[in-house]
Design a protein around this motif. Structure first.
Motif, PDB file in Angstrom:
ATOM      1  N   TYR A  16       0.819  -1.207   0.000  1.00 43.77           N
ATOM      2  CA  TYR A  16       0.000   0.000   0.000  1.00 43.77           C
ATOM      3  C   TYR A  16       0.863   1.271   0.000  1.00 43.77           C
ATOM      4  CZ  TYR A  16      -3.097   3.732   1.458  1.00 43.77           C
ATOM      5  OH  TYR A  16      -3.770   4.915   1.521  1.00 43.77           O
ATOM      6  N   SER A  17       1.919   1.306   0.819  1.00 49.61           N
ATOM      7  CA  SER A  17       2.755   2.516   0.894  1.00 49.61           C
ATOM      8  C   SER A  17       4.142   2.190   1.433  1.00 49.61           C
ATOM      9  CB  SER A  17       2.094   3.568   1.789  1.00 49.61           C
ATOM     10  OG  SER A  17       2.066   3.128   3.141  1.00 49.61           O
ATOM     11  N   SER A  69       2.154   6.666  -0.932  1.00 44.46           N
ATOM     12  CA  SER A  69       1.286   5.505  -1.143  1.00 44.46           C
ATOM     13  C   SER A  69       1.245   5.125  -2.608  1.00 44.46           C
ATOM     14  CB  SER A  69      -0.130   5.811  -0.646  1.00 44.46           C
ATOM     15  OG  SER A  69      -0.793   6.679  -1.554  1.00 44.46           O
TER      16      SER A  69
END
Length: 535
Positions: free
Chosen positions: A65-66, A83
């Protein structure tokens, strides 16, 4: 000293604990193929702001995700996050729960500020020189030595894979190695931009000027008036004035030579005007004749009336005197033989026109009336140019613009060799540390007058040595060994860090070098790689 202390990976699946990769001052990552070594470098590059990377398109990043990273310098700490949806943030303390959300440009500028020194003289000058609002990413090509570019001495920086990056790199090399001329280049570039802006404001006037000038030159060609394309406006006016004066000569009676087309046309036009004048006099005389006949008839009628009444006699005498005076004036005018005069003029004009026809055989014009038309067009074009209020300013600014372009061209190639020699000395000194430890380095130093040289214009490396059997003939060459070429390339990267930090200290260059697959070009059996790694 700038450091990346760790990289943190956050996953889409919240049940998976984030992964944290801590980094010391020197980091070596090893493992079999396809275990994610290169992905780690890509993750670092991504969180540091690489703009053309889409996380979802990279095999191996599907569930991520990030990324987060902790950056350190001598006095500060900076935490950054990015992200997969390109949401950017930063914070200054680990105690801060949330990141401050910012846009991409603010994100880069925050890291740039973190890298920069208190005074950013060189960086501000470089931004003005390049004409871009740059961040630290403009220098990131010096931070990455990718495996796909190992041993490329023709283009030593592997991240220069497109025109935009190449342009930035060449601007930086020019800025560093030609700094003695940079301030003057900036001044001239600024003046150039100001002049171009002013000339843009004069666009309509300039369009009129260009059109009128092209019209003048077009008619010059038609009239066979000699000129050069780079002649000044004043020169063209003088050429036209000379032609026009010769064409409209006033004293034609004294001219013996009648093979001058301009003179002949002037005579013909003069005769045409004279012919019109004489024919007009003739018509006026004829009108007077008719009027006198009518006046005599009217006078006779008045006389008949006077016979009926003597009181009209005095009026009749006055009218008679007036009519006789009018007739006397007409008779003086009628002495001239208009028929003869007109015929003589026609004969003269016929002869002149015959000579004109002879002269015109070598011309492309159909008749001298067309020449008058061309002269009129030229006169109007000069008149239109004279009405342009800023014409002298336009001419002066265009002249100055040309001078600036010539000066810029000269200054951009007038490199000061001082820093270039220093760079070459740094490279040779670094390479000397491998003498006696790595076989190909020892072989190179056995060559007489051996050097590694850098060309900042082309951003290339090459070797130099004395030709075998000669004491004065130098040979420039590119080595054929991948291990040797890659080592020279690494040394060029390291020398660039050293040169920039010593001479242009506040440029926002991350003092970190990422090398992907360092072992690939080397042969462990000959003990090259372990010594290169220690170096």
């Amino acid at each position: 000293m700038f450091k990346i202390r760790y990289l943190k990976v956050n996953y889409e699946d919240k049940s998976i604990e984030p992964s944290v990769f801590p980094f010391e001052d020197s980091v070596y990552i090893f493992g079999h193929n396809n275990v994610g070594k290169t992905l780690l470098l890509k993750a670092i590059d991504y969180v540091l702001g690489k703009s053309d990377m889409i996380l979802g398109d990279i095999d191996g990043f599907e569930n991520i995700y990030s990324f987060e990273a902790k950056l350190l310098n001598e006095t500060r700490t900076l935490f950054v996050t990015r992200s997969k949806n390109n949401e950017y943030g930063y914070k200054y303390s680990e105690e801060d729960k949330d990141y401050l959300t910012v846009d991409f440009e603010m994100y880069k500028q925050e890291i740039t500020s973190f890298l920069g020194c208190k005074y950013s003289k060189y960086f501000e000058e470089f931004k003005i020189y390049s004409g871009e609002n740059l961040s630290f990413r403009a220098f990131s090509f010096i931070n990455f030595l990718d495996e796909k570019g190992f041993g490329n001495l023709i283009n030593i920086f592997t991240r220069l894979d497109n025109y935009h990056n190449q342009k930035r790199a060449r601007n930086l090399m020019t800025f560093i190695f030609n700094y003695k001329n940079v301030i003057r280049l900036i001044e001239l570039t600024k003046e150039q931009a100001e002049i171009l802006a002013e000339l843009k404001d004069f666009a309509n006037q300039k369009a009129t000027y260009n059109y009128s000038l092209s019209l003048i030159k077009q008619e010059f060609v038609a009239l066979q008036i000699p000129f050069n394309n780079d002649d000044s406006l004043q020169s063209l006016q003088e050429s036209f004035k000379t032609y026009s004066n010769n064409f409209h000569r006033k004293s034609t009676a004294k001219i013996n030579s009648l093979d001058d087309l301009g003179i002949l046309m002037r005579i013909s036009c003069s005769l045409s005007e004279e012919l019109k004048y004489q024919e007009n006099l003739k018509r006026q005389t004829q009108l007077l004749d008719n009027r006198n006949v009518k006046a005599k008839k009217l006078l006779n009628a008045f006389k008949e009336l006077a016979l009926l009444d003597d009181s009209y006699s005095s009026y009749i005498d006055d009218i008679d005197t007036l009519i006789k005076r009018q007739i006397f004036s007409h008779e003086i005018l009628s002495i001239k033989d208009f028929e003869k005069t007109i015929q003589e003029i026609k004969d003269k004009k016929s002869e002149i026109d015959r000579q004109i026809a002879i002269c015109q055989k070598g011309l492309n014009k159909d008749s001298y009336e067309n020449i008058y038309k061309s002269i009129g067009i030229i006169e109007q074009a000069f008149c239109d140019i004279e009405k342009i209020p800023n014409l002298s300013d336009i001419a002066d600014k265009e002249k100055r613009l040309k001078q600036i372009e010539e000066q810029l061209k000269k200054l951009r190639i007038d490199f000061d060799s001082t820093l270039q020699r220093k760079f070459d000395e740094i490279m040779l000194k670094l390479y000397k540390e491998l003498d006696g430890k790595v076989q190909f380095a020892s072989d190179d130093f056995k060559q007489k007058n051996f050097k590694i040289l850098f060309d900042p214009i082309k951003i290339t490396l090459y070797g130099e040595r004395l030709k075998d059997g000669s004491e004065d003939v130098l040979v420039k060459y590119i080595p054929g060994s991948m291990a040797r070429e890659t080592t020279w390339q690494i040394i060029a990267y390291l020398a660039m860090f050293k040169l920039i930090k010593e001479n242009f200290y506040d440029l926002p260059l991350m003092p970190i070098l990422f090398i992907d697959g360092l072992d690939q070009p080397y042969d462990e059996e000959k003990n090259s790689y372990p010594n290169i790694y220690k170096f």
